[in-house]
Design a protein around this motif. Structure first.
Motif, short mmCIF file in Angstrom:
data_model
loop_
_atom_site.label_atom_id
_atom_site.label_comp_id
_atom_site.label_asym_id
_atom_site.label_seq_id
_atom_site.Cartn_x
_atom_site.Cartn_y
_atom_site.Cartn_z
N ASN A 394 0.90 -1.21 -0.12
CA ASN A 394 -0.06 0.06 -0.03
C ASN A 394 0.78 1.18 0.14
OD1 ASN A 394 -2.79 1.11 -0.04
ND2 ASN A 394 -2.44 1.75 2.11
N LYS A 395 2.26 1.22 -0.33
CA LYS A 395 3.05 2.37 -0.31
C LYS A 395 2.46 3.43 -1.27
CE LYS A 395 6.57 0.34 -2.98
NZ LYS A 395 6.73 1.25 -4.28
N ASP A 396 1.94 3.06 -2.25
CA ASP A 396 1.33 3.82 -3.29
C ASP A 396 -0.08 4.40 -3.26
OD1 ASP A 396 3.94 4.08 -4.87
OD2 ASP A 396 3.39 2.12 -5.81
N GLY A 397 -0.74 3.92 -2.04
CA GLY A 397 -2.15 4.11 -1.63
C GLY A 397 -3.09 3.48 -2.58
N ILE A 398 -2.68 2.06 -2.63
CA ILE A 398 -3.97 1.25 -3.35
C ILE A 398 -5.15 1.18 -2.63
CG2 ILE A 398 -4.20 -1.10 -3.99
CD1 ILE A 398 -1.16 -1.18 -4.53
N PHE A 399 -5.09 1.49 -1.20
CA PHE A 399 -6.54 1.41 -0.59
C PHE A 399 -6.34 2.34 0.45
CE2 PHE A 399 -4.04 -1.86 1.58
CZ PHE A 399 -4.02 -1.65 2.75
N ASP A 400 -7.34 2.94 1.44
CA ASP A 400 -7.37 3.98 2.28
C ASP A 400 -7.31 3.19 3.48
OD1 ASP A 400 -7.19 6.21 0.78
OD2 ASP A 400 -9.37 6.15 0.53
N TYR A 401 -6.20 3.24 4.51
CA TYR A 401 -6.29 2.58 6.01
C TYR A 401 -7.44 3.23 6.50
CZ TYR A 401 -1.51 1.20 5.21
OH TYR A 401 -0.15 0.70 4.87
N GLY A 402 -8.05 2.55 7.39
CA GLY A 402 -9.26 2.72 8.09
C GLY A 402 -10.72 2.95 7.67
N LEU A 403 -10.58 2.55 6.11
CA LEU A 403 -11.78 2.56 5.46
C LEU A 403 -12.21 1.42 5.12
CD1 LEU A 403 -11.51 5.74 3.37
CD2 LEU A 403 -12.84 5.63 5.63
N ILE A 404 -13.47 0.68 5.76
CA ILE A 404 -13.94 -0.75 5.23
C ILE A 404 -15.22 -0.63 4.62
CG2 ILE A 404 -12.06 -1.89 6.52
CD1 ILE A 404 -14.12 -2.56 8.78
N ASN A 405 -15.75 -1.40 4.03
CA ASN A 405 -17.18 -1.34 3.74
C ASN A 405 -18.16 -2.22 4.63
OD1 ASN A 405 -16.72 -4.20 2.89
ND2 ASN A 405 -16.50 -3.79 0.71
N SER A 406 -19.35 -2.40 4.58
CA SER A 406 -20.07 -2.94 5.28
C SER A 406 -19.83 -4.45 5.49
CB SER A 406 -21.55 -2.83 4.74
OG SER A 406 -21.87 -3.37 3.48
N ALA A 407 -19.11 -4.90 4.70
CA ALA A 407 -18.82 -6.55 4.58
C ALA A 407 -17.47 -6.46 5.44
CB ALA A 407 -18.77 -6.97 3.29
N GLY A 408 -16.96 -5.59 5.78
CA GLY A 408 -15.64 -5.52 6.70
C GLY A 408 -14.32 -5.69 5.66
N ASN A 409 -14.44 -5.44 4.32
CA ASN A 409 -13.38 -5.40 3.54
C ASN A 409 -12.87 -4.16 3.22
OD1 ASN A 409 -14.02 -8.40 3.39
ND2 ASN A 409 -15.36 -8.21 1.91
N VAL A 410 -11.67 -4.17 2.71
CA VAL A 410 -11.22 -2.60 2.15
C VAL A 410 -11.47 -2.90 0.64
CG1 VAL A 410 -9.33 -2.91 3.81
CG2 VAL A 410 -8.95 -3.94 1.56
N VAL A 411 -11.36 -1.67 0.04
CA VAL A 411 -11.76 -1.20 -1.26
C VAL A 411 -10.41 -1.00 -1.87
CG1 VAL A 411 -13.43 -0.03 -2.66
CG2 VAL A 411 -14.26 -1.09 -0.86
N ILE A 412 -10.24 -1.84 -2.96
CA ILE A 412 -8.92 -1.29 -3.80
C ILE A 412 -9.37 -0.03 -4.88
CG2 ILE A 412 -7.38 -1.94 -5.58
CD1 ILE A 412 -7.22 -3.40 -3.02
N LYS A 413 -8.50 0.95 -4.70
CA LYS A 413 -9.15 2.28 -5.36
C LYS A 413 -9.35 2.12 -6.81
CE LYS A 413 -6.41 4.99 -2.82
NZ LYS A 413 -6.09 6.31 -2.22
N THR A 415 -9.68 -0.30 -8.77
CA THR A 415 -10.89 -1.23 -9.50
C THR A 415 -12.07 -1.16 -8.86
OG1 THR A 415 -9.75 -3.08 -8.15
CG2 THR A 415 -8.93 -2.81 -10.35
N GLY A 416 -12.07 -0.81 -7.61
CA GLY A 416 -13.41 -0.93 -6.73
C GLY A 416 -13.57 -2.23 -6.41
N GLN A 417 -12.54 -3.00 -6.49
CA GLN A 417 -12.63 -4.44 -5.74
C GLN A 417 -12.85 -4.71 -4.39
OE1 GLN A 417 -9.39 -7.00 -6.87
NE2 GLN A 417 -10.30 -8.79 -5.99
N SER A 418 -13.64 -5.45 -3.71
CA SER A 418 -13.74 -5.47 -2.32
C SER A 418 -13.05 -6.60 -1.98
CB SER A 418 -15.33 -5.83 -1.82
OG SER A 418 -15.38 -5.78 -0.72
N VAL A 419 -12.01 -6.59 -1.04
CA VAL A 419 -11.33 -7.60 -0.72
C VAL A 419 -11.12 -7.80 0.86
CG1 VAL A 419 -9.90 -7.71 -2.76
CG2 VAL A 419 -8.93 -6.28 -0.82
#
Length: 540
Positions: A394-413, A415-419
């Protein structure tokens, strides 16, 4: 009659799941919908919190866990650091002489009659190394891969620092509970060992003239341990292993996860039927291999990003005390780190003492010292490596720390992929080592498998404490355990994590109270063992 009924009910449950898989599409969703409300309700109860600010609350169980670990570290004069070299020597067998091995018929311990028999010297079922690997296999699991990824995604790089601190402090808690596990264990005439918090709470409290309270605590712990073996020691492992297999091989379908869960359950069944001796044989081979494979991959990624390592270390320390906006502040990051560490290394939970109690030794403190290595390997080494891999990714900011969706997953900025946790770790590995996801899948399945077989033993010991040591009781528990392999495979990550965390951490309360009250007994055992070692080796 009751035993026969237990077997019939368990068999019916397994047949029901198999028949439903064959007959219906969408069973994964049905299982998950039934499981989610149970997980949510249990988590809310266990994580009852006290307010520490305008928007921050701290679960009482974490206060107990952290407070106990700090107390043991101070009470035993930093045993986690001072006795670490001794732990390595005990595992290597350099102190076996003190046990009276190699046909030595004299003994340095003054309370031992001379000569002493082999049985008096070495009661137990497994070696120090086997007990350690069996316990490590129960802790080194997907909490180290998926759990740490979740901790870093939610708490940011600073959570790594508190993971390590929790691991170091947890070494002291682990020492106390594993010493007590051996001291108060039951050994049957055939050498079969029964040990763990159920026994040191009941027997130890009886010595303190609090037998009634000890029985209540032992009963509560046993019930929670059974639940934890179905949750964190089983359902979470099954969930992430099956998710990884399905993702890697693009398997889809309304009941594919349930079907994979049945396959995993069948493989687990072949091992857990043999008890602790078979489990120990598997884990002493499996744990070094799987840990080595995973650590090698982590080292490759660290090597590729070696130029970024100083910055990653700076982030870990700086954000441990001054986290980025949106991460809940200093205490939020601390709590995230400690919560994930507690789930990963289980120090203070009491579970590992069940495996350690089966060791062949006449010195309880010898195994307590060995258990110091467990949180160190699990949290300080392996969890830290996973954390670095996620931070590098995540050194290039691929996802935002501290932001997770309702399923408890992070979102890849991009692609919008929930992982989820395991998928995030997979992406991090694949970014450096193309197609490593296939090898990681093998590692994840091995991690999950080893954890499940160890936790099956923990839960079985608690089950037998509750329902007796009959064959029917044994079969009933193992059948139910296999049912939860399937349930975990079909449920969502968020609900499984909630149920697993709550079940495991609920064990802390009765166990930690017992550890604190019985700590003087542990100090006596440590002094006894160290004195015996010094009498033989003159110095340590």
């Amino acid at each position: 009659m009751r035993n026969k009924l237990q077997i019939v009910c368990s068999t019916f449950l397994l047949m029901l799941i198999a028949n439903t898989v064959a007959a219906a599409e969408g069973i994964d969703d049905k299982i998950n919908k039934a499981f989610v409300p149970v997980a949510n309700a249990w988590e809310a109860f266990v994580f009852t919190s006290v307010p520490l600010g305008d928007s921050l609350t701290v679960p009482i169980v974490l206060i107990v866990l952290i407070g106990g670990a700090v107390f043991f570290t101070l009470y035993f004069s930093f045993v986690n650091i001072r006795r670490f070299p001794m732990a390595i020597k005990v595992v290597q067998g350099k102190y076996d002489f003190v046990e009276g091995n190699n046909n030595i018929k004299t003994h340095p311990d003054e309370d031992a009659p001379l000569p002493i028999s082999e049985e008096e010297r070495r009661e137990g079922e497994v070696s120090h190394f086997q007990a350690l690997t069996a316990a490590v296999s129960g802790t080194v699991g997907l909490g180290n891969i998926a759990g740490v990824a979740v901790a870093i995604a939610v708490g940011g790089p600073g959570a790594t620092f508190w993971l390590v601190v929790a691991g170091l402090l947890g070494m002291s808690s682990k020492f106390v509970e594993c010493t007590l596990g051996v001291k108060y264990r039951d050994v049957e005439a055939d050498g079969t060992v029964h040990g763990g918090p159920m026994y040191y709470l009941s027997k130890g409290f009886k010595e303190l003239k609090m037998g009634g309270l000890g029985k209540v605590f032992a009963l509560v712990f046993a019930i929670l341990c059974v639940g934890a073996s179905f949750g964190g020691g089983n359902a979470f492992q099954s969930n992430q292993a099956v998710a990884q297999i399905a993702s890697t091989f693009n398997l889809e379908g309304g009941f594919i996860k349930t079907l994979l869960g049945l396959v995993v359950a069948g493989i687990v069944a072949m091992v857990i039927i043999g008890g602790i001796k078979r489990i120990a044989v598997w884990t002493e081979r499996l744990v070094p291999f799987m840990a080595g494979l995973y650590m090698l991959a982590c080292l490759i990624i660290i090597g590729v990003h070696i130029s970024y390592l100083p910055e990653a270390v700076r982030l870990i320390f700086s954000e441990a005390f001054s986290p980025s906006a949106g991460l809940g502040g200093f205490l939020g990051v601390l709590i995230t780190g400690f919560r994930r560490a507690a789930f990963s290394n289980e120090a203070g939970v009491g579970s590992a003492s069940i495996a350690h109690s089966a060791v062949r030794t006449r010195y309880p403190a010898s195994e307590g010292v060995v258990s110091l290595l467990e949180p160190f390997i699990d949290t300080v080494v392996i969890c830290t490596m996973t954390a670095l891999v996620i931070i590098f990714f995540n050194k290039d900011g691929i996802f935002d720390y501290g932001l997770i969706n309702s399923a408890g997953n992070v979102v890849i900025k991009s692609t919008g992929q929930s992982v989820g946790g395991v998928d995030l770790t997979t992406l991090a590995f694949d970014a450096v080592i193309p197609h490593f996801s296939y090898l990681l899948t093998i590692a994840i399945v091995l991690f999950a498998f080893s954890t499940m077989i160890s936790w099956s033993y923990y839960g079985l010991q608690a089950w037998k404490y509750l329902f007796g040591r009959s064959k029917a009781s044994d079969i009933t528990y193992k059948a139910l355990f296999l049912v939860f392999v399937v349930i975990g495979a079909a449920a969502t990550l968020d609900s499984v994590v909630k149920f697993s965390d709550a079940m495991i951490l609920a064990m802390v309360v009765p166990n930690m109270i017992g550890l604190i009250l019985l700590s003087p007994k542990v100090k006596m055992e440590l002094e006894r063992y160290v004195t015996a070692v010094k009498k033989v080796f003159k110095a340590d």
